[in-house]
Design a protein around this motif. Sequence first.
Motif, PDB file in Angstrom:
ATOM      1  N   TYR A 136       0.812  -1.214   0.000  1.00  0.00           N
ATOM      2  CA  TYR A 136       0.000   0.000   0.000  1.00  0.00           C
ATOM      3  C   TYR A 136       0.846   1.266   0.000  1.00  0.00           C
ATOM      4  N   VAL A 137       2.150   1.110  -0.159  1.00  0.00           N
ATOM      5  CA  VAL A 137       3.062   2.257  -0.282  1.00  0.00           C
ATOM      6  C   VAL A 137       3.596   2.276  -1.705  1.00  0.00           C
ATOM      7  N   HIS A 138       3.435   3.398  -2.385  1.00  0.00           N
ATOM      8  CA  HIS A 138       3.785   3.491  -3.800  1.00  0.00           C
ATOM      9  C   HIS A 138       4.749   4.648  -4.025  1.00  0.00           C
ATOM     10  N   LEU A 139       5.923   4.340  -4.527  1.00  0.00           N
ATOM     11  CA  LEU A 139       6.960   5.344  -4.762  1.00  0.00           C
ATOM     12  C   LEU A 139       7.120   5.601  -6.249  1.00  0.00           C
ATOM     13  N   PHE A 140       7.063   6.866  -6.638  1.00  0.00           N
ATOM     14  CA  PHE A 140       7.300   7.273  -8.018  1.00  0.00           C
ATOM     15  C   PHE A 140       8.523   8.192  -8.046  1.00  0.00           C
ATOM     16  N   ILE A 141       9.493   7.879  -8.899  1.00  0.00           N
ATOM     17  CA  ILE A 141      10.677   8.718  -9.081  1.00  0.00           C
ATOM     18  C   ILE A 141      10.584   9.310 -10.481  1.00  0.00           C
ATOM     19  N   PHE A 146       8.721   8.833 -15.150  1.00  0.00           N
ATOM     20  CA  PHE A 146       8.185   9.833 -16.088  1.00  0.00           C
ATOM     21  C   PHE A 146       9.328  10.559 -16.804  1.00  0.00           C
ATOM     22  N   PRO A 147      10.184   9.828 -17.517  1.00  0.00           N
ATOM     23  CA  PRO A 147      11.403  10.449 -18.043  1.00  0.00           C
ATOM     24  C   PRO A 147      11.220  11.315 -19.293  1.00  0.00           C
ATOM     25  N   HIS A 148      10.138  11.083 -20.060  1.00  0.00           N
ATOM     26  CA  HIS A 148       9.995  11.752 -21.352  1.00  0.00           C
ATOM     27  C   HIS A 148       8.839  12.754 -21.321  1.00  0.00           C
ATOM     28  N   GLU A 149       9.174  14.026 -21.417  1.00  0.00           N
ATOM     29  CA  GLU A 149       8.157  15.068 -21.310  1.00  0.00           C
ATOM     30  C   GLU A 149       7.093  14.952 -22.390  1.00  0.00           C
ATOM     31  N   GLU A 179      11.603  13.661  -6.592  1.00  0.00           N
ATOM     32  CA  GLU A 179      12.120  14.486  -7.686  1.00  0.00           C
ATOM     33  C   GLU A 179      10.989  15.132  -8.479  1.00  0.00           C
ATOM     34  N   ILE A 180      10.005  15.637  -7.741  1.00  0.00           N
ATOM     35  CA  ILE A 180       8.852  16.215  -8.431  1.00  0.00           C
ATOM     36  C   ILE A 180       9.242  17.451  -9.238  1.00  0.00           C
ATOM     37  N   ASP A 181      10.359  18.077  -8.879  1.00  0.00           N
ATOM     38  CA  ASP A 181      10.837  19.225  -9.655  1.00  0.00           C
ATOM     39  C   ASP A 181      11.336  18.809 -11.036  1.00  0.00           C
ATOM     40  N   LYS A 182      11.570  17.513 -11.254  1.00  0.00           N
ATOM     41  CA  LYS A 182      12.003  17.010 -12.561  1.00  0.00           C
ATOM     42  C   LYS A 182      10.859  16.355 -13.336  1.00  0.00           C
ATOM     43  N   MET A 183       9.655  16.431 -12.793  1.00  0.00           N
ATOM     44  CA  MET A 183       8.487  15.857 -13.446  1.00  0.00           C
ATOM     45  C   MET A 183       8.056  16.730 -14.628  1.00  0.00           C
ATOM     46  N   PRO A 184       7.554  16.131 -15.720  1.00  0.00           N
ATOM     47  CA  PRO A 184       7.079  16.936 -16.843  1.00  0.00           C
ATOM     48  C   PRO A 184       6.055  17.977 -16.404  1.00  0.00           C
ATOM     49  N   LEU A 185       6.161  19.149 -16.971  1.00  0.00           N
ATOM     50  CA  LEU A 185       5.316  20.277 -16.594  1.00  0.00           C
ATOM     51  C   LEU A 185       3.829  19.925 -16.714  1.00  0.00           C
ATOM     52  N   GLY A 186       3.086  20.179 -15.646  1.00  0.00           N
ATOM     53  CA  GLY A 186       1.641  19.963 -15.648  1.00  0.00           C
ATOM     54  C   GLY A 186       1.202  18.550 -15.336  1.00  0.00           C
ATOM     55  N   MET A 187       2.132  17.607 -15.294  1.00  0.00           N
ATOM     56  CA  MET A 187       1.741  16.220 -15.116  1.00  0.00           C
ATOM     57  C   MET A 187       1.171  15.925 -13.738  1.00  0.00           C
ATOM     58  N   ILE A 188       1.701  16.613 -12.719  1.00  0.00           N
ATOM     59  CA  ILE A 188       1.241  16.355 -11.361  1.00  0.00           C
ATOM     60  C   ILE A 188      -0.229  16.713 -11.187  1.00  0.00           C
ATOM     61  N   ASP A 189      -0.757  17.536 -12.072  1.00  0.00           N
ATOM     62  CA  ASP A 189      -2.176  17.893 -11.984  1.00  0.00           C
ATOM     63  C   ASP A 189      -3.078  16.684 -12.206  1.00  0.00           C
ATOM     64  N   ALA A 190      -2.512  15.578 -12.667  1.00  0.00           N
ATOM     65  CA  ALA A 190      -3.289  14.345 -12.831  1.00  0.00           C
ATOM     66  C   ALA A 190      -3.854  13.851 -11.509  1.00  0.00           C
ATOM     67  N   VAL A 191      -3.200  14.195 -10.393  1.00  0.00           N
ATOM     68  CA  VAL A 191      -3.668  13.714  -9.090  1.00  0.00           C
ATOM     69  C   VAL A 191      -4.742  14.626  -8.492  1.00  0.00           C
ATOM     70  N   ILE A 212       2.686  12.470  -0.689  1.00  0.00           N
ATOM     71  CA  ILE A 212       3.866  13.227  -0.271  1.00  0.00           C
ATOM     72  C   ILE A 212       4.688  13.572  -1.511  1.00  0.00           C
ATOM     73  N   PHE A 213       4.977  14.857  -1.687  1.00  0.00           N
ATOM     74  CA  PHE A 213       5.797  15.325  -2.793  1.00  0.00           C
ATOM     75  C   PHE A 213       7.173  15.725  -2.265  1.00  0.00           C
ATOM     76  N   LEU A 214       8.231  15.290  -2.932  1.00  0.00           N
ATOM     77  CA  LEU A 214       9.596  15.646  -2.550  1.00  0.00           C
ATOM     78  C   LEU A 214      10.210  16.491  -3.662  1.00  0.00           C
ATOM     79  N   SER A 215      10.731  17.663  -3.285  1.00  0.00           N
ATOM     80  CA  SER A 215      11.207  18.593  -4.309  1.00  0.00           C
ATOM     81  C   SER A 215      12.347  19.453  -3.774  1.00  0.00           C
ATOM     82  N   ASN A 216      13.271  19.812  -4.675  1.00  0.00           N
ATOM     83  CA  ASN A 216      14.336  20.749  -4.316  1.00  0.00           C
ATOM     84  C   ASN A 216      13.906  22.203  -4.499  1.00  0.00           C
ATOM     85  N   THR A 217      12.743  22.424  -5.104  1.00  0.00           N
ATOM     86  CA  THR A 217      12.281  23.789  -5.290  1.00  0.00           C
ATOM     87  C   THR A 217      12.021  24.452  -3.938  1.00  0.00           C
ATOM     88  N   GLY A 218      12.236  25.741  -3.896  1.00  0.00           N
ATOM     89  CA  GLY A 218      12.101  26.477  -2.645  1.00  0.00           C
ATOM     90  C   GLY A 218      13.383  26.526  -1.857  1.00  0.00           C
TER      91      GLY A 218
END
Length: 347
Positions: A136-141, A146-149, A179-191, A212-218
Amino acid sequence: MKPQLHWFFVCSIVLLNSLQCDGIGFTFGFSAAAAAGAALYAGLNKLGCHFYECCDAKADWIRFNATALDLNFQRHLYGQHLVKDVVMRALKGHLSQDQPSKALVMSFHGWTGGGKNYVAKFVADSIYKLGTRSNYVHLFISTVHFPHEQQSDIYKLHLQDWIRGNVSHCERSLFIFDEIDKMPLGMIDAVKPFIDYHENIDGVDFRKSIFIFLSNTGGPEITRTMLKMWRNGVKREDITLKDMESLIERGAFNEQGGLHQSELIQHSLVDHYVPFLPLERRHIELCTEDDLKRRGHMPTKAMKQRVADEMTYFPPENNLFSTTGCKRVHQKVGYILANEVYDSLFD
């Protein structure tokens, strides 16, 4: 097929073969067999929870252990007093409710090596008996999944199907996006549909899940603010969430990355922006001590100083913060210990 399901089907066949095949007798026999089969399945499924991970609220596979989380924070997380307070309060508030108003969404921000992945793991360990190994724990890197924009639309559909399918199986699911800061632009809006204020979507309730989102932004904004406060004589431990939260939100929204111009931020669906402060030399020494203990070595002042000396710090005028936090401590400790062993062999 799990053993309990196999036996359920076997027993059902036996029951159906024993039915009377004439009129009312058949109807009654079929109903009785169906009821018996359902009861048998429920009993076997409950029994199976003793041996296999399940989402049953009465089983021990999913149960928030605030004490364990607090101990992990005390023993393995350094220089992050804001993180400890915000994450603990957020989890207690969400997991204590049978019917929360929405899914819990926490966004972790800060320089690399500050402990974001550590804390996400501690959260999983405190909720699920199997920790990050739980079904029940799901990790997305982002760079892996999601390597291809140019394929972001396909990723969105797959991600929505994955979330929908897993939450329908267990409402207390945890989704970690690294690495949500490296995710394709707009993709996170899927959630967005799954973390909004909906009681259910097509019969599935997503309000008990955690994102939980992990990001270097900020990170730059956090560091600039810390430097300013340090120069004004403000102690690190006196920095409050109010000092950081709004600037993190602005940074996440405006910086290039997965949350840039995101609907999640526009619609205020992120519940907590959690700032990870840049680490100082004293924190590097604490991380070194922790790593040595994990390896079964007695920490010494000389070893801690030696590892700390190997790290790079900024800004150059005072070398206050580690450029990589504690991220390279494990490698540095291993390198130094290996050299000591090698030297001892040829003394």
